[in-house]
Design an enzyme around this catalytic site. Structure first.
Site, short mmCIF file in Angstrom:
data_model
loop_
_atom_site.label_atom_id
_atom_site.label_comp_id
_atom_site.label_asym_id
_atom_site.label_seq_id
_atom_site.Cartn_x
_atom_site.Cartn_y
_atom_site.Cartn_z
N ARG A 63 36.84 16.44 -65.80
CA ARG A 63 36.81 16.65 -64.35
C ARG A 63 37.88 17.64 -63.89
O ARG A 63 37.64 18.45 -62.98
CB ARG A 63 37.00 15.30 -63.66
CG ARG A 63 36.79 15.32 -62.15
CD ARG A 63 36.79 13.92 -61.59
NE ARG A 63 36.68 13.93 -60.14
CZ ARG A 63 37.50 13.27 -59.31
NH1 ARG A 63 38.48 12.55 -59.80
NH2 ARG A 63 37.33 13.33 -58.02
N HIS A 67 37.03 20.85 -61.63
CA HIS A 67 37.66 21.06 -60.32
C HIS A 67 38.49 22.34 -60.31
O HIS A 67 38.62 22.97 -59.27
CB HIS A 67 38.52 19.85 -59.96
CG HIS A 67 37.74 18.70 -59.40
ND1 HIS A 67 38.10 18.03 -58.25
CD2 HIS A 67 36.59 18.12 -59.82
CE1 HIS A 67 37.22 17.08 -57.99
NE2 HIS A 67 36.29 17.11 -58.95
N ASP A 68 39.04 22.70 -61.45
CA ASP A 68 39.79 23.94 -61.52
C ASP A 68 38.86 25.14 -61.35
O ASP A 68 39.13 26.03 -60.55
CB ASP A 68 40.52 24.04 -62.87
CG ASP A 68 41.38 25.27 -62.97
OD1 ASP A 68 42.02 25.65 -61.98
OD2 ASP A 68 41.43 25.88 -64.06
N VAL A 71 37.36 26.11 -57.80
CA VAL A 71 38.25 26.60 -56.75
C VAL A 71 39.11 27.72 -57.33
O VAL A 71 39.88 27.51 -58.25
CB VAL A 71 39.16 25.48 -56.21
CG1 VAL A 71 40.02 26.00 -55.06
CG2 VAL A 71 38.33 24.29 -55.74
N GLY A 73 38.26 29.88 -59.34
CA GLY A 73 37.91 30.16 -60.73
C GLY A 73 38.80 29.39 -61.69
O GLY A 73 39.72 28.68 -61.29
N ASP A 75 41.59 29.09 -63.32
CA ASP A 75 42.91 29.73 -63.36
C ASP A 75 44.06 28.74 -63.35
O ASP A 75 45.22 29.13 -63.15
CB ASP A 75 43.06 30.70 -62.18
CG ASP A 75 43.16 29.96 -60.84
OD1 ASP A 75 42.77 28.77 -60.79
OD2 ASP A 75 43.62 30.57 -59.86
N ASN A 95 40.80 15.86 -54.51
CA ASN A 95 41.57 15.86 -55.76
C ASN A 95 42.59 14.74 -55.86
O ASN A 95 43.29 14.63 -56.88
CB ASN A 95 42.29 17.21 -55.93
CG ASN A 95 41.34 18.33 -56.30
OD1 ASN A 95 40.26 18.09 -56.82
ND2 ASN A 95 41.75 19.56 -56.03
N PRO A 162 31.76 20.34 -54.87
CA PRO A 162 30.60 19.54 -54.47
C PRO A 162 31.01 18.09 -54.22
O PRO A 162 31.55 17.44 -55.13
CB PRO A 162 29.66 19.64 -55.68
CG PRO A 162 30.10 20.87 -56.41
CD PRO A 162 31.58 20.95 -56.21
N HIS A 192 29.06 13.08 -65.85
CA HIS A 192 29.38 11.76 -65.31
C HIS A 192 29.07 10.65 -66.30
O HIS A 192 29.32 9.48 -66.01
CB HIS A 192 28.61 11.51 -64.00
CG HIS A 192 29.11 12.32 -62.86
ND1 HIS A 192 28.36 12.55 -61.72
CD2 HIS A 192 30.28 12.98 -62.66
CE1 HIS A 192 29.05 13.30 -60.87
NE2 HIS A 192 30.22 13.59 -61.43
N THR A 193 28.52 11.00 -67.46
CA THR A 193 28.28 9.98 -68.48
C THR A 193 29.59 9.42 -69.03
O THR A 193 29.60 8.34 -69.61
CB THR A 193 27.44 10.55 -69.65
OG1 THR A 193 27.10 9.49 -70.54
CG2 THR A 193 28.19 11.61 -70.42
N SER A 249 28.64 2.38 -70.92
CA SER A 249 28.69 3.51 -71.86
C SER A 249 29.61 4.60 -71.35
O SER A 249 29.49 5.75 -71.75
CB SER A 249 27.26 4.07 -72.06
OG SER A 249 27.25 5.12 -72.98
N ASP A 254 26.70 10.49 -73.87
CA ASP A 254 25.34 10.26 -74.39
C ASP A 254 24.31 10.45 -73.29
O ASP A 254 24.61 10.96 -72.21
CB ASP A 254 25.24 8.87 -75.03
CG ASP A 254 25.65 7.75 -74.07
OD1 ASP A 254 25.59 7.97 -72.83
OD2 ASP A 254 26.03 6.67 -74.55
#
Length: 327
Positions: A63, A67-68, A71, A73, A75, A95, A162, A192-193, A249, A254
């Site tokens: 994540r 998230h990097d 925003v 790019g 960096d 964040n 998003p 999100h798995t 899980s 998976d």
């Protein structure tokens, strides 16, 4: 997406791809072959140790990279601390639930000891994200390196991320301006798995969904049995409890994410939104029934693509010694 939005979107995409062709060409898998030849191995060794103690951090590391990149790019701007004159991305509401910053600094410190002033924090995030997935029994992929670290981080710019409440039209637009298409959207959502989410991020689906202020006012697109399970863990005022994004899980990369979405048991509204479009719905339903190798390949390709978003190269930016502060 309304048709009148397309002309502006096409202009944005054309500009983005022009920049992408210029910058990504300077990245390579052997970028540190002479200056820090063991960089990837150093990161991998640390990641094995970190996740052997705290396997639940795999999702947060993935994540952080996401998230990097969304925003400014890829960096490393998400890692910067706020200063007295500036509120950084890290301090913005989207964040506040990010974790793993200490581990990033741990990995960076190992690299600094081996190869001072050489490996960027942005590259560290890319490598840690890849290893998080691989060590969670997911795919691996070649990580191109050579990103430079940005010197700016602005909290207000996290509006580009998003939100979990987004519908598909919003998601398509937010991914498109980063050069990511509909397939990337559904594939990357499956990250999100692994990982967890705070009750605060989903409570709107469980209580007072439309503002009626009664216990029956829930998200109608969420499975009723799953609502009951989530309510047993999340009260209306709970802001600290973590729930599994992929129940049963969440430590393993998976296909079970797709099974949960297909059953309307996904935690975020943005996950359920994948069922509202034929392409994304078909992809979800197909992989809810198998085809792991295909999904793993798709995920690897989308991660490589996302890792090229807005990168700084050459003399741009800097190589931070400590990821949370500029040099």
């Amino acid at each position: 997406m309304e048709s009148r939005a397309y002309p502006l979107l096409l202009v944005l995409l054309a500009h983005f791809f022009l920049i992408l062709r210029t910058t990504s060409a300077q990245l390579s898998t052997d970028y540190y072959s002479k200056t820090c030849p063991n960089a990837a191995e150093i990161v991998r060794k640390e990641m094995i140790q970190i996740l052997s103690v705290a396997p639940s951090l795999a999702g947060p590391f993935l994540r952080l990279h996401f998230h990097d990149c969304f925003v400014r790019g890829c960096d490393g701007s998400v890692l910067l601390d706020s200063t007295k004159d500036n509120e950084a991305e890290k301090a913005a509401p989207p964040n506040l639930s990010l974790r793993g910053f200490g581990s990033v600094e741990r990995v960076k410190a190992k690299l600094e000891k081996a190869c001072p002033n050489t490996v960027s924090c942005a590259d560290v995030l890319a490598l840690m994200a890849r290893d998080s997935v691989w060590l969670s029994k997911g795919p691996t992929w070649p990580v191109v390196l050579g990103r430079r670290d940005g010197r700016m981080s602005i909290a207000n710019e996290t509006k580009q991320l998003p939100p979990p409440t987004a519908d598909l039209t919003q998601l398509i637009q937010m991914f498109a301006v980063k050069g990511l298409d509909l397939k990337d959207l559904v594939v990357l959502s499956a990250g999100h798995t692994i990982g967890t989410a705070h009750c605060a991020a989903i409570k709107d689906r469980l209580y007072n969904f439309t503002g009626q202020n009664n216990l029956n006012d829930v998200d109608p697109f969420l499975d009723p049995h799953y609502i009951a399970k989530l309510r047993s863990k999340c009260s209306p005022t709970d802001t600290t409890t973590l729930i599994e994004m992929d129940p049963g899980s969440y430590k393993t990369f998976d296909l079970s994410y797709f099974k949960q979405v297909a059953k309307r048991r996904s935690a975020f509204h943005s996950d359920w939104a994948l069922l509202t479009d034929k392409f994304t719905r078909d992809y979800v339903l197909k992989h809810a029934n198998g085809y792991e190798a295909e999904f793993f390949q798709d995920f690897a390709e989308s991660m490589i693509k996302m890792g090229n978003v807005g990168v700084l190269t050459g003399s741009q930016g800097e190589i931070r010694k400590t990821c949370s502060i500029i040099n």
